[in-house]
Write an enzyme that holds these catalytic residues in place. Structure first.
Site, PDB file in Angstrom:
ATOM      1  N   LYS A  22      -5.849 -12.025   1.151  1.00  6.15           N
ATOM      2  CA  LYS A  22      -6.908 -12.434   2.078  1.00  6.15           C
ATOM      3  C   LYS A  22      -6.408 -13.539   2.998  1.00  6.15           C
ATOM      4  O   LYS A  22      -6.569 -13.475   4.214  1.00  6.15           O
ATOM      5  CB  LYS A  22      -8.116 -12.910   1.269  1.00  6.15           C
ATOM      6  CG  LYS A  22      -9.407 -12.920   2.022  1.00  6.15           C
ATOM      7  CD  LYS A  22     -10.555 -13.404   1.129  1.00  6.15           C
ATOM      8  CE  LYS A  22     -11.017 -12.321   0.165  1.00  6.15           C
ATOM      9  NZ  LYS A  22     -11.955 -12.847  -0.838  1.00  6.15           N
ATOM     10  N   ARG A  92     -13.329 -18.896  -1.086  1.00  6.66           N
ATOM     11  CA  ARG A  92     -13.087 -17.480  -1.388  1.00  6.66           C
ATOM     12  C   ARG A  92     -11.783 -17.325  -2.160  1.00  6.66           C
ATOM     13  O   ARG A  92     -10.767 -17.874  -1.773  1.00  6.66           O
ATOM     14  CB  ARG A  92     -12.983 -16.683  -0.085  1.00  6.66           C
ATOM     15  CG  ARG A  92     -13.972 -17.098   0.974  1.00  6.66           C
ATOM     16  CD  ARG A  92     -13.694 -16.453   2.316  1.00  6.66           C
ATOM     17  NE  ARG A  92     -13.838 -15.001   2.288  1.00  6.66           N
ATOM     18  CZ  ARG A  92     -13.541 -14.221   3.324  1.00  6.66           C
ATOM     19  NH1 ARG A  92     -13.046 -14.744   4.448  1.00  6.66           N
ATOM     20  NH2 ARG A  92     -13.706 -12.920   3.231  1.00  6.66           N
ATOM     21  N   GLY A 101     -13.345  -8.354 -10.013  1.00  2.00           N
ATOM     22  CA  GLY A 101     -13.391  -8.929 -11.356  1.00  2.00           C
ATOM     23  C   GLY A 101     -13.070 -10.395 -11.323  1.00  2.00           C
ATOM     24  O   GLY A 101     -13.279 -11.116 -12.285  1.00  2.00           O
ATOM     25  N   ARG A 336      -7.985  -5.787   5.388  1.00  2.00           N
ATOM     26  CA  ARG A 336      -6.943  -5.438   4.423  1.00  2.00           C
ATOM     27  C   ARG A 336      -6.755  -3.927   4.472  1.00  2.00           C
ATOM     28  O   ARG A 336      -7.613  -3.213   4.989  1.00  2.00           O
ATOM     29  CB  ARG A 336      -7.335  -5.863   3.010  1.00  2.00           C
ATOM     30  CG  ARG A 336      -8.580  -5.156   2.528  1.00  2.00           C
ATOM     31  CD  ARG A 336      -8.970  -5.561   1.127  1.00  2.00           C
ATOM     32  NE  ARG A 336     -10.357  -5.229   0.899  1.00  2.00           N
ATOM     33  CZ  ARG A 336     -11.109  -5.735  -0.053  1.00  2.00           C
ATOM     34  NH1 ARG A 336     -10.618  -6.645  -0.870  1.00  2.00           N
ATOM     35  NH2 ARG A 336     -12.351  -5.376  -0.201  1.00  2.00           N
ATOM     36  N   SER A 763      18.084  12.576 -24.956  1.00  2.00           N
ATOM     37  CA  SER A 763      16.761  12.474 -24.363  1.00  2.00           C
ATOM     38  C   SER A 763      16.070  11.307 -25.069  1.00  2.00           C
ATOM     39  O   SER A 763      15.957  11.306 -26.294  1.00  2.00           O
ATOM     40  CB  SER A 763      15.995  13.773 -24.573  1.00  2.00           C
ATOM     41  OG  SER A 763      14.708  13.632 -24.028  1.00  2.00           O
ATOM     42  N   CYS A 830      11.738  11.578 -22.401  1.00  2.00           N
ATOM     43  CA  CYS A 830      10.684  12.566 -22.616  1.00  2.00           C
ATOM     44  C   CYS A 830       9.463  11.980 -23.317  1.00  2.00           C
ATOM     45  O   CYS A 830       8.614  12.703 -23.794  1.00  2.00           O
ATOM     46  CB  CYS A 830      11.212  13.752 -23.411  1.00  2.00           C
ATOM     47  SG  CYS A 830      11.691  13.319 -25.090  1.00  2.00           S
ATOM     48  N   TYR A 850      17.040  12.604 -15.394  1.00  5.54           N
ATOM     49  CA  TYR A 850      15.692  13.144 -15.191  1.00  5.54           C
ATOM     50  C   TYR A 850      14.668  12.407 -16.050  1.00  5.54           C
ATOM     51  O   TYR A 850      15.014  11.732 -17.015  1.00  5.54           O
ATOM     52  CB  TYR A 850      15.654  14.651 -15.516  1.00  5.54           C
ATOM     53  CG  TYR A 850      15.829  14.974 -16.982  1.00  5.54           C
ATOM     54  CD1 TYR A 850      14.733  14.987 -17.853  1.00  5.54           C
ATOM     55  CD2 TYR A 850      17.092  15.251 -17.514  1.00  5.54           C
ATOM     56  CE1 TYR A 850      14.890  15.264 -19.198  1.00  5.54           C
ATOM     57  CE2 TYR A 850      17.256  15.533 -18.862  1.00  5.54           C
ATOM     58  CZ  TYR A 850      16.156  15.535 -19.699  1.00  5.54           C
ATOM     59  OH  TYR A 850      16.301  15.801 -21.030  1.00  5.54           O
TER      60      TYR A 850
HETATM   61  P1  ADP Z   1     -14.783 -10.446  -1.721  1.00  5.21           P
HETATM   62  O1  ADP Z   1     -13.340 -10.630  -1.975  1.00  5.21           O
HETATM   63  O2  ADP Z   1     -15.588 -10.205  -2.940  1.00  5.21           O
HETATM   64  O3  ADP Z   1     -15.036  -9.479  -0.616  1.00  5.21           O
HETATM   65  P2  ADP Z   1     -15.115 -12.533   0.168  1.00  5.21           P
HETATM   66  O4  ADP Z   1     -14.399 -13.804  -0.023  1.00  5.21           O
HETATM   67  O5  ADP Z   1     -14.544 -11.591   1.138  1.00  5.21           O
HETATM   68  O6  ADP Z   1     -15.312 -11.851  -1.231  1.00  5.21           O
HETATM   69  O7  ADP Z   1     -16.572 -12.910   0.602  1.00  5.21           O
HETATM   70  C1  ADP Z   1     -17.637 -12.040   0.508  1.00  5.21           C
HETATM   71  C2  ADP Z   1     -18.496 -12.108   1.746  1.00  5.21           C
HETATM   72  O8  ADP Z   1     -18.886 -13.435   2.002  1.00  5.21           O
HETATM   73  C3  ADP Z   1     -17.796 -11.686   3.004  1.00  5.21           C
HETATM   74  O9  ADP Z   1     -17.874 -10.324   3.222  1.00  5.21           O
HETATM   75  C4  ADP Z   1     -18.568 -12.396   4.072  1.00  5.21           C
HETATM   76  O10 ADP Z   1     -19.661 -11.605   4.461  1.00  5.21           O
HETATM   77  C5  ADP Z   1     -19.045 -13.626   3.388  1.00  5.21           C
HETATM   78  N1  ADP Z   1     -18.258 -14.776   3.839  1.00  5.21           N
HETATM   79  C6  ADP Z   1     -17.150 -15.285   3.305  1.00  5.21           C
HETATM   80  N2  ADP Z   1     -16.708 -16.344   4.002  1.00  5.21           N
HETATM   81  C7  ADP Z   1     -17.558 -16.497   5.027  1.00  5.21           C
HETATM   82  C8  ADP Z   1     -17.625 -17.400   6.125  1.00  5.21           C
HETATM   83  N3  ADP Z   1     -16.718 -18.357   6.312  1.00  5.21           N
HETATM   84  N4  ADP Z   1     -18.646 -17.267   6.983  1.00  5.21           N
HETATM   85  C9  ADP Z   1     -19.564 -16.299   6.802  1.00  5.21           C
HETATM   86  N5  ADP Z   1     -19.558 -15.412   5.815  1.00  5.21           N
HETATM   87  C10 ADP Z   1     -18.561 -15.499   4.923  1.00  5.21           C
HETATM   88 MG    MG Z   2     -14.217  -9.545   1.059  1.00  2.00          MG
END
Ligand code: ADP
Ligand code: MG
Ligand code: MG
Length: 873
Positions: A22, A92, A101, A336, A763, A830, A850
């Site tokens: 991310k 995040r 998870g 992504r 094998s 195998c 193989y």
């Molecule tokens: P995940 O990995 O579970 O997708 P994210 O970190 O992407 O979690 O966050 C989930 C949601 O939170 C994003 O889709 C977005 O809508 C919201 N979000 C995250 N950061 C921001 C931000 N800086 N401003 C507004 N919305 C945010």
């Molecule tokens: Mg996300």
């Protein structure tokens, strides 16, 4: 001083290891000049440091976090912790590989009782300000303090009810103030403290929570299923907030540049007006299709589509994007490479090649080999699946969808299958005797047993759907009934099993056949052009062999002969052989088995059309064949002119304390050479006849199992050569043949140079080699492996993914030693591992000739072998 924190503008896409997926992509998008709320990433190394420092974020790292906050304040022109116009951020998580998870995101961090008033005034939108604060309290309490969500959902529902509001958006500013008051009260009641008001404390607590979540049980489980090492750690992204909940010209959404289920090259996604964060996926309000944005906000839609296209071209792959619109202004929050189904992966890869955006090599490297599984098995009808609720779930032991009538014995399954019914075999656990019933079944459900239990291994080999280890089932095999999820299922009732997800459904759910479409074939052809490792299959019957050839198998690496003896018309004969008291009697009994074995081998040689076939001689301990049912014992006694007591006594005498390490493998041939002689005769006669009848160029490969000593191999080999030469002379044939061995006992690996003096091929039987090297059996490992995963002693199941450090070391050493003695020695593997992509790569790297795996995994191995070449470039 180490650098622990990077502003988005300091990173780029190829810094994934340090910044997480991310973070690296937010940096890349920043550099591309896209509208990204700015922020910074605390690195994965900081996560590792957190664990190394006794789960503490050091002062140095905290210092760098607040320095970065200061930079962000400059960029945004707002102060973090300000009471009039506060800078709010999201926190995040983001590991190298996307990992559901792990920790949930926290939004609107930086608000408190005073700042929310300033925020309300500054934005002129008190409703929005209070909505943001109540969301923050809820998320922080849930994610950081691990308070149950239900407290907060309950309060929200209560107030909605009191105010007669249908949706959250119907609540007024005053209503939301009331929500906040009650949220804070419950927080104090449960946590014994006031809700934290200092934004700096909030921030460090939130970052700590992300680091901590790297090791929660869900994350550990996910890593194990996906081969993600535990020492990678996660990064944390801190990002300035933008708001999709500011009214009717704001919103938030997710979109894919192509359809992730089918691969169709068309934008696919959803959004919600006046919403924040996870509202879209939470299903509280129904989102609108992304194409609606074109009418609602044409300017935004146009810009969105331009950026989406730009991102897809930039990464040359289908993108999964998150965006927010704040009062008509579009922001991107994430991109992504999108997750996709197996069929979509193939479609997208082929389309991108045709569009000239990627090479064939890139296309091959992009497909997740494991996902091919889905393509080769029937699946449930999507609509039916959506509408159904499972009554239970267990281990997804063998993929595919199956529906049919429940039967509780292999015999009932077989008989009703022969009457034309679709059947599901439900057993406490399966044993080799169930083989015919398993073959007849569309699907198999067991109460006990793990991913490598008998049921699982056999089912995968046959390509039959299997769900195993469903401990929630209460079964009464005698009464032919079981209960699960509050339902009682009797013999003849319909159930449906999804072997890809482990879910169990009531009723007869419609399935759709797998289609090995043009895309599949194209990708496989490209993979074959790239790979150097050959791919064979483990197959015991002409049907399995034919299936494997269809999937691209280039030979049989393991044909187990014992499975041929379990058929109803053969097992009495092998029992007779086992119970014979003299060599003569045994030879007479074996004489009766020859026609069956020979016919099986002929069938296999015919479908293999001259491709190499390695036949392994009898391997399992004899007690697996002896009768346990009274009726069978009586019949056998009668047939052999013995008393029932005599038969029982002999059966009892076969009991072993540790059958896995007992009288089996080549030890059987050492004590009863006539067994090896009989099998040799069957192989040689079959090969010579098919060679003469069909003109295929057949060179039999005879494999002696469980060898640990050169002289042991020599002894059995002498028996084989003597018989083979006799057969050749009788038939006037000059056919050549090879004799080799399994390397599956550590001693054989250690002395592989000596063993190679007698063996023309090795094998690696990595199932047994793993058991013997670890010193535990795979049938018993289920009892304790879970504790090994949770305590981070093992990261993955050594029976599914080859333990490359230990067992792999033995394989590598034996390969080298074998080649030293006999440079042209043929080397293969195998075990169950032969179809595991990471093991295939290992085998390629150590120069095996193989891998051999079950028919349905042949395409996976072909692809993985090509990817191994590409990874080495
Ligand atoms: P995940 O990995 O579970 O997708 P994210 O970190 O992407 O979690 O966050 C989930 C949601 O939170 C994003 O889709 C977005 O809508 C919201 N979000 C995250 N950061 C921001 C931000 N800086 N401003 C507004 N919305 C945010
Ligand atoms: Mg996300
Ligand atoms: Mg073995």
């Amino acid at each position: 001083m180490a650098k622990w924190v990077y502003l988005f503008k300091e990173g780029k896409a190829d810094m994934k290891n340090l910044l997480g997926g991310k973070g690296a992509n937010l940096a890349e998008m920043t550099n591309l000049g896209l509208p990204i709320p700015q922020g910074f990433t605390v690195t994965t190394e900081a996560c590792t440091d957190y664990y190394n420092s006794g789960k503490k974020i050091t002062d140095e790292i905290q210092g760098q976090i607040f320095d970065a906050i200061a930079e962000l304040e400059k960029i945004q022109g707002k102060k973090f912790g300000d009471t009039e116009d506060p800078l709010l951020v999201s926190v995040r998580s983001g590991a190298r590989a996307s990992m559901p998870g792990m920790m949930d995101t926290i939004l609107n961090l930086g608000l408190n009782d005073i700042a929310v008033e300033g925020f309300a005034k500054k934005t002129g939108n008190p409703r929005f300000a209070y909505d943001s604060y109540r969301r923050f309290i809820q998320m922080f309490s849930d994610v950081v303090m691990e308070m149950s969500k239900t407290f907060f959902e309950g309060i929200l529902d209560e107030i909605k009810e009191e105010k007669g509001a249908k949706f959250d958006t119907d609540l007024t500013a005053d209503d939301l103030k009331e929500v906040i008051a009650r949220y804070k009260a419950i927080y104090k009641e449960k946590m014994g403290d006031e809700f934290p008001q200092d934004p700096k404390v909030q921030l460090i607590e939130a970052v700590t929570a992300v680091f901590r979540s790297w090791d929660n049980p869900r994350a550990i489980y996910y890593r194990r299923m996906n081969d993600i090492p535990g020492d990678w750690g996660t990064a944390v992204n801190v990002q300035a907030m933008v708001f999709g909940n500011m009214g009717e010209t704001s919103g938030t959404g997710v979109a894919f540049t192509r359809n992730p289920s089918t691969g169709e090259a068309k934008i696919y996604g959803e959004y919600l007006i006046n919403a924040q964060g996870e509202d879209v996926v939470a299903g509280i309000r129904t989102p609108l299709p992304i194409t609606r944005l074109e009418q609602d906000m044409p300017e935004c839609y146009k810009e969105f589509m331009e950026i989406a296209t730009k991102l897809e071209n930039h990464y040359a792959d289908m993108q999964d994007m998150e965006f927010t619109i704040q009062e008509g202004k579009l922001y991107f929050l994430q991109t992504r490479n999108g997750k996709r189904t197996g069929p979509a992966a193939l479609q997208i890869a082929c389309d991108l090649v045709d569009e000239g955006k990627i090479s064939k090599e890139t296309a091959v490297s992009r497909i997740d080999a494991k996902s091919l599984d889905q393509l080769l098995h029937p699946a449930f009808d999507q609509a039916a699946l959506k509408a159904a609720t499972p009554i239970g779930s267990a281990l997804p032991a063998s993929p595919g969808a199956a529906a049919g009538k429940v039967y509780f014995t292999a015999n009932d399954a077989k008989n009703n299958h022969e009457k034309g019914e679709r059947v599901i075999l439900v057993r406490l656990e399966t044993s080799p005797e169930d083989i015919e019933g398993m073959h007849a079944a569309e699907g198999i459900l067991t109460v006990r047993g793990g991913m490598t239990s008998h049921a699982a291994v056999v089912a995968r080999g046959m390509g039959t759907a299997c769900v195993s280890g469903c401990g929630e089932i209460n079964i009464n095999e005698e009464a032919k009934v079981f209960t699960l999820g509050g339902e009682t299922i009797k013999e003849g009732d319909y159930i449906s099993l999804d072997g890809s997800t482990g879910k169990i459904y009531l009723g007869d759910m419609p399935t759709v056949e797998a289609s090995i479409s043009g895309n599949f074939d194209r990708i496989m052809t490209w993979a074959d052009e790239i790979r150097t490792l050959k791919v064979r299959t483990n197959a015991d019957t002409p049907e399995d062999a034919a299936n494997a050839v269809k999937f691209g198998a280039e030979g049989i690496g393991l044909c187990r002969t014992e499975h041929m003896f379990f058929n109803e018309d053969r097992i009495p004969k092998i029992r007779k052989m086992i119970l014979s008291k003299t060599v003569e009697a045994r030879e007479a009994a074996l004489e009766e088995l020859i026609p069956f074995q020979k016919a099986d081998f002929k069938g296999i040689y015919e479908v293999m059309e001259g491709r190499p076939v390695t036949i392994r001689f009898l391997d399992p301990p004899l007690h697996e064949f002896v009768p346990t049912e009274e009726a069978d014992i009586v019949a056998l006694a009668k047939d052999m002119g013995l008393t029932v007591e005599e038969v029982k006594a002999t059966c009892d005498s076969l009991h072993e304390f540790n059958p896995m390490m007992g009288h089996r493998g080549c030890r059987l041939a050492v004590t009863y050479p006539e067994i090896a002689a009989m099998q040799t005769r069957a192989v040689m006669e079959a090969a010579i006849e098919v060679k003469n009848e069909k003109g295929f160029d057949i060179v039999p490969e005879i494999m002696i199992p469980l060898v640990g000593e050169k002289r042991e191999l020599q002894f059995v080999k002498d028996v084989v050569v003597e018989t083979a030469e006799k057969v050749k002379a009788e038939k006037g044939s000059d056919i050549s043949y090879h004799i080799g061995t399994m390397i599956e006992i550590p001693r054989a690996a250690i002395l592989a140079d000596e063993i190679a003096e007698e063996a023309e091929f090795f094998s690696f039987g990595t199932n047994d080699l793993t058991q013997m090297t670890f010193g535990f059996s795979r049938d018993d490992a289920g009892k304790f492996l879970d504790a090994y995963y949770t305590n981070k002693i093992y990261e993955s199941d050594p029976f599914a993914r080859l333990d490359q450090e230990g067992v792999g070391q033995l394989v590598k050493m034996a390969a080298e030693k074998g080649r030293k003695t006999r440079p042209e020695i043929k080397l293969g593997i195998c075990g169950e591992h032969g179809g595991d992509p990471s093991t295939v790569e290992f085998c390629h790297n150590i120069g095996l000739n193989y891998v051999s795996c079950s028919p349905f995994r042949v395409p996976i191995a072909r692809l993985a072998a090509a990817q191994a070449v590409l990874n080495n470039k």
